[in-house]
Write a protein that holds these residues in place. Sequence first.
Motif, PDB file in Angstrom:
ATOM      1  N   PRO A   1       0.812  -1.226   0.000  1.00  0.00           N
ATOM      2  CA  PRO A   1       0.000   0.000   0.000  1.00  0.00           C
ATOM      3  C   PRO A   1       0.843   1.273   0.000  1.00  0.00           C
ATOM      4  CG  PRO A   1      -0.085  -1.085   2.150  1.00  0.00           C
ATOM      5  CD  PRO A   1       0.590  -2.028   1.214  1.00  0.00           C
ATOM      6  N   ILE A   2       2.026   1.223   0.614  1.00  0.00           N
ATOM      7  CA  ILE A   2       2.912   2.399   0.601  1.00  0.00           C
ATOM      8  C   ILE A   2       3.353   2.690  -0.822  1.00  0.00           C
ATOM      9  CG2 ILE A   2       5.086   3.340   1.468  1.00  0.00           C
ATOM     10  CD1 ILE A   2       4.805   1.402   3.856  1.00  0.00           C
ATOM     11  N   SER A   3       3.778   1.645  -1.530  1.00  0.00           N
ATOM     12  CA  SER A   3       4.216   1.812  -2.908  1.00  0.00           C
ATOM     13  C   SER A   3       3.070   2.268  -3.807  1.00  0.00           C
ATOM     14  CB  SER A   3       4.800   0.502  -3.436  1.00  0.00           C
ATOM     15  OG  SER A   3       5.168   0.611  -4.785  1.00  0.00           O
ATOM     16  N   ALA A   4       1.883   1.705  -3.592  1.00  0.00           N
ATOM     17  CA  ALA A   4       0.731   2.104  -4.409  1.00  0.00           C
ATOM     18  C   ALA A   4       0.436   3.593  -4.251  1.00  0.00           C
ATOM     19  CB  ALA A   4      -0.493   1.270  -4.028  1.00  0.00           C
ATOM     20  N   SER A   5       0.535   4.097  -3.017  1.00  0.00           N
ATOM     21  CA  SER A   5       0.318   5.534  -2.781  1.00  0.00           C
ATOM     22  C   SER A   5       1.355   6.363  -3.526  1.00  0.00           C
ATOM     23  CB  SER A   5       0.380   5.826  -1.284  1.00  0.00           C
ATOM     24  OG  SER A   5      -0.600   5.102  -0.576  1.00  0.00           O
ATOM     25  N   CYS A   6       2.601   5.929  -3.465  1.00  0.00           N
ATOM     26  CA  CYS A   6       3.668   6.652  -4.164  1.00  0.00           C
ATOM     27  C   CYS A   6       3.432   6.669  -5.668  1.00  0.00           C
ATOM     28  CB  CYS A   6       5.025   6.021  -3.866  1.00  0.00           C
ATOM     29  SG  CYS A   6       5.640   6.284  -2.186  1.00  0.00           S
ATOM     30  N   VAL A   7       2.993   5.525  -6.214  1.00  0.00           N
ATOM     31  CA  VAL A   7       2.826   5.425  -7.666  1.00  0.00           C
ATOM     32  C   VAL A   7       1.711   6.341  -8.152  1.00  0.00           C
ATOM     33  CG1 VAL A   7       2.067   3.865  -9.507  1.00  0.00           C
ATOM     34  CG2 VAL A   7       3.827   3.138  -7.907  1.00  0.00           C
ATOM     35  N   PHE A   8       0.611   6.432  -7.404  1.00  0.00           N
ATOM     36  CA  PHE A   8      -0.460   7.344  -7.794  1.00  0.00           C
ATOM     37  C   PHE A   8       0.061   8.781  -7.859  1.00  0.00           C
ATOM     38  CE2 PHE A   8      -3.589   4.047  -6.424  1.00  0.00           C
ATOM     39  CZ  PHE A   8      -4.271   3.979  -7.626  1.00  0.00           C
ATOM     40  N   VAL A   9       0.852   9.164  -6.880  1.00  0.00           N
ATOM     41  CA  VAL A   9       1.409  10.514  -6.869  1.00  0.00           C
ATOM     42  C   VAL A   9       2.402  10.689  -8.019  1.00  0.00           C
ATOM     43  CG1 VAL A   9       2.796  12.146  -5.544  1.00  0.00           C
ATOM     44  CG2 VAL A   9       1.059  10.782  -4.404  1.00  0.00           C
ATOM     45  N   ILE A  10       3.227   9.674  -8.263  1.00  0.00           N
ATOM     46  CA  ILE A  10       4.226   9.760  -9.332  1.00  0.00           C
ATOM     47  C   ILE A  10       3.558   9.974 -10.681  1.00  0.00           C
ATOM     48  CG2 ILE A  10       5.932   8.418 -10.632  1.00  0.00           C
ATOM     49  CD1 ILE A  10       6.721   7.114  -7.947  1.00  0.00           C
ATOM     50  N   ILE A  11       2.540   9.156 -10.981  1.00  0.00           N
ATOM     51  CA  ILE A  11       1.880   9.269 -12.286  1.00  0.00           C
ATOM     52  C   ILE A  11       1.183  10.618 -12.417  1.00  0.00           C
ATOM     53  CG2 ILE A  11       0.023   8.342 -13.723  1.00  0.00           C
ATOM     54  CD1 ILE A  11       0.698   5.576 -12.693  1.00  0.00           C
ATOM     55  N   ALA A  12       0.433  11.000 -11.387  1.00  0.00           N
ATOM     56  CA  ALA A  12      -0.338  12.240 -11.468  1.00  0.00           C
ATOM     57  C   ALA A  12       0.571  13.463 -11.512  1.00  0.00           C
ATOM     58  CB  ALA A  12      -1.290  12.336 -10.282  1.00  0.00           C
ATOM     59  N   GLN A  13       1.562  13.534 -10.614  1.00  0.00           N
ATOM     60  CA  GLN A  13       2.415  14.720 -10.554  1.00  0.00           C
ATOM     61  C   GLN A  13       3.307  14.818 -11.780  1.00  0.00           C
ATOM     62  OE1 GLN A  13       4.165  15.952  -6.752  1.00  0.00           O
ATOM     63  NE2 GLN A  13       6.147  16.053  -7.758  1.00  0.00           N
ATOM     64  N   SER A  14       3.867  13.702 -12.224  1.00  0.00           N
ATOM     65  CA  SER A  14       4.741  13.733 -13.398  1.00  0.00           C
ATOM     66  C   SER A  14       3.951  14.129 -14.640  1.00  0.00           C
ATOM     67  CB  SER A  14       5.408  12.372 -13.603  1.00  0.00           C
ATOM     68  OG  SER A  14       6.224  12.036 -12.504  1.00  0.00           O
ATOM     69  N   ALA A  15       2.731  13.567 -14.787  1.00  0.00           N
ATOM     70  CA  ALA A  15       1.899  13.917 -15.932  1.00  0.00           C
ATOM     71  C   ALA A  15       1.519  15.394 -15.891  1.00  0.00           C
ATOM     72  CB  ALA A  15       0.643  13.053 -15.954  1.00  0.00           C
ATOM     73  N   ALA A  16       1.143  15.876 -14.708  1.00  0.00           N
ATOM     74  CA  ALA A  16       0.769  17.286 -14.578  1.00  0.00           C
ATOM     75  C   ALA A  16       1.945  18.191 -14.932  1.00  0.00           C
ATOM     76  CB  ALA A  16       0.293  17.573 -13.153  1.00  0.00           C
ATOM     77  N   THR A  17       3.130  17.846 -14.447  1.00  0.00           N
ATOM     78  CA  THR A  17       4.300  18.689 -14.684  1.00  0.00           C
ATOM     79  C   THR A  17       4.718  18.668 -16.155  1.00  0.00           C
ATOM     80  OG1 THR A  17       5.066  18.235 -12.436  1.00  0.00           O
ATOM     81  CG2 THR A  17       6.670  19.123 -13.978  1.00  0.00           C
ATOM     82  N   SER A  18       4.832  17.477 -16.742  1.00  0.00           N
ATOM     83  CA  SER A  18       5.286  17.391 -18.137  1.00  0.00           C
ATOM     84  C   SER A  18       4.289  18.065 -19.076  1.00  0.00           C
ATOM     85  CB  SER A  18       5.502  15.933 -18.539  1.00  0.00           C
ATOM     86  OG  SER A  18       4.303  15.193 -18.420  1.00  0.00           O
ATOM     87  N   HIS A  19       2.986  17.871 -18.827  1.00  0.00           N
ATOM     88  CA  HIS A  19       1.990  18.496 -19.691  1.00  0.00           C
ATOM     89  C   HIS A  19       1.934  20.008 -19.487  1.00  0.00           C
ATOM     90  CE1 HIS A  19       0.707  14.448 -20.592  1.00  0.00           C
ATOM     91  NE2 HIS A  19      -0.153  14.914 -21.460  1.00  0.00           N
TER      92      HIS A  19
END
Length: 563
Positions: free
Chosen positions: A248-266
């Motif tokens: 569950p710790i990793s899953a939380s990190c991955v949601f943030v990684i995908i969302a924040q990275s996508a938001a930043t790159s776009h």
Amino acid sequence: MRTVTGWWQKPLTISKNVWAGLSLASMNIPQVLGYARIAGMPTVTGLYTVLFPLVAFALFGSSRHLVVAADSATAAIFSSALSEMEPVGSAAYIRLVSAVALLNAVFLLVARLCRLGFLADFLSRTVLVGFLAGVGVQVSMSMLYDMVGLEAGSHNTVAQFAGLVQAVAHVHLLSVAISCVACALLLCGGRFLPGRPVALVVVLGALGLSWLLGLARYGVTVLGPMQGGLPHFLVPVVSWHQFLALLPISASCVFVIIAQSAATSHAFAYRLHETVDANADIVGLCAANAVAGLSGTFTVNGSPTQTAMAVQAGATSQRAQLVFAAVTLCVLLFFTGPLQYLPRCILGSVVFCVAVGMIDVAALNHIRKESPGEFRLALVTLATVVSIGVEQGIFIAIALSLFRHVRHSYRPHTMVLRPDPATHELEASPVRAGMQTEPGLVIYRFCADLFYANCSLFAEDIDLLLCNPPTPVRCVVVDCSAITDIDYSAASVVRDVLFRLQMRGVRVIFGRVASYALADMERHHIAAALGEGNIYAQLHQAMASARQTLAQPEPNSRVADSL
């Protein structure tokens, strides 16, 4: 806009990216050391995040500008959870941190196989402008503490502001003076010397002066000593019980990684008139976290602040990040000693100026003028990031965007097509009681897909149009040009409307029916309820059939005109 599939496919100015990479290293190397403190890891592991992970994303990612490195959001997520499992900084804790990074890589690989890059499509430009502005406010506030020689007691921006006001009497005046001079140089350099490595000069100059004058003796906080050397590659081994606890710790990190990275790159792709491949970026993030876990460091993420630094420094591709990694390698091998003299107030000043530049006031003003509703959405995103956090701000922004879209679909535009008196062409008019296209004929347009939430509007409009008409309605033509999907609930309502109209002797014809809408109508038995000869691919065909009905004599007796 240019389609970006890889930084290696276009000829670029190497010297510009070299200078950008040097400037990026001078600003970010001290910053990632601070992120190592948040993660509860040895200081040197902060440098490891901008070594092999940076290279891995440059090779596999799509974004020309996204900087993938240590990040405070993910560091706070795993450190708070893992600190309850093992003592912070212990060998067991470090092993768990590296295992989380490896698990992140596995989850990101699954995300790529599931093509979850589409989540970036839910981040509108309005949301991205608000997101970057919120990050700018958040980061600038946290950097103010370093600039005045204080330690922040909270990660929350509102609490930080309140704490800074209360502690204003305890600020270190020399640190404040150094920060003011640094900010003046950085802002003037950005205005009058654009594209020049002003930040690099400021950081190197401050490093030299701190060493010569011994600023630490006067109370100026410096980075302090740290170890050097290259990381050792190994696979972190954890027990089955620990593995289950890490999921569950990793899953939380991955949601943030995908969302924040996508938001930043776009966000930066929009600003620079480029496009990115979100799924390719997920592959790059997967590779970056894999090498982070194997090299003994912690989770990496797309950083909005560091990406803004790269863009401001003039980076045009991931070559700048490769130069950054090369500088990091040299620092690890030869220059960890001099870094101990760098004043934290200088680092805070550099990051503060970059963070302020992330607040695009002009873009917010344009949104306000053109779309007040979307401007409010941008402000809500900004306020959420500032008051709650980056990851919560992203998810709330996506939720609000979806809610706004559903709200439009829930109450779509509906209209009656009527001939213009001057041109005799059909023009759209809002639905009103008894309105007709011509005597006895109504051409009704429903401007959205039919689903459970809006199908009642379809029924209400039909009833309204048949209420006290000037001429008895004999035919209703439904313009289905905007209807591409009909769900089960909506189909039930449509069949009920057809039954009631047929009981009143009103013929119903569907025009402009696309193939996918026709498939839904046949599956949900709407086509059977309409009867043969009442579905047409073109509107003019449906109108011609309707006029044939009007041309026929009206039956002497009609079924009782009641619902």
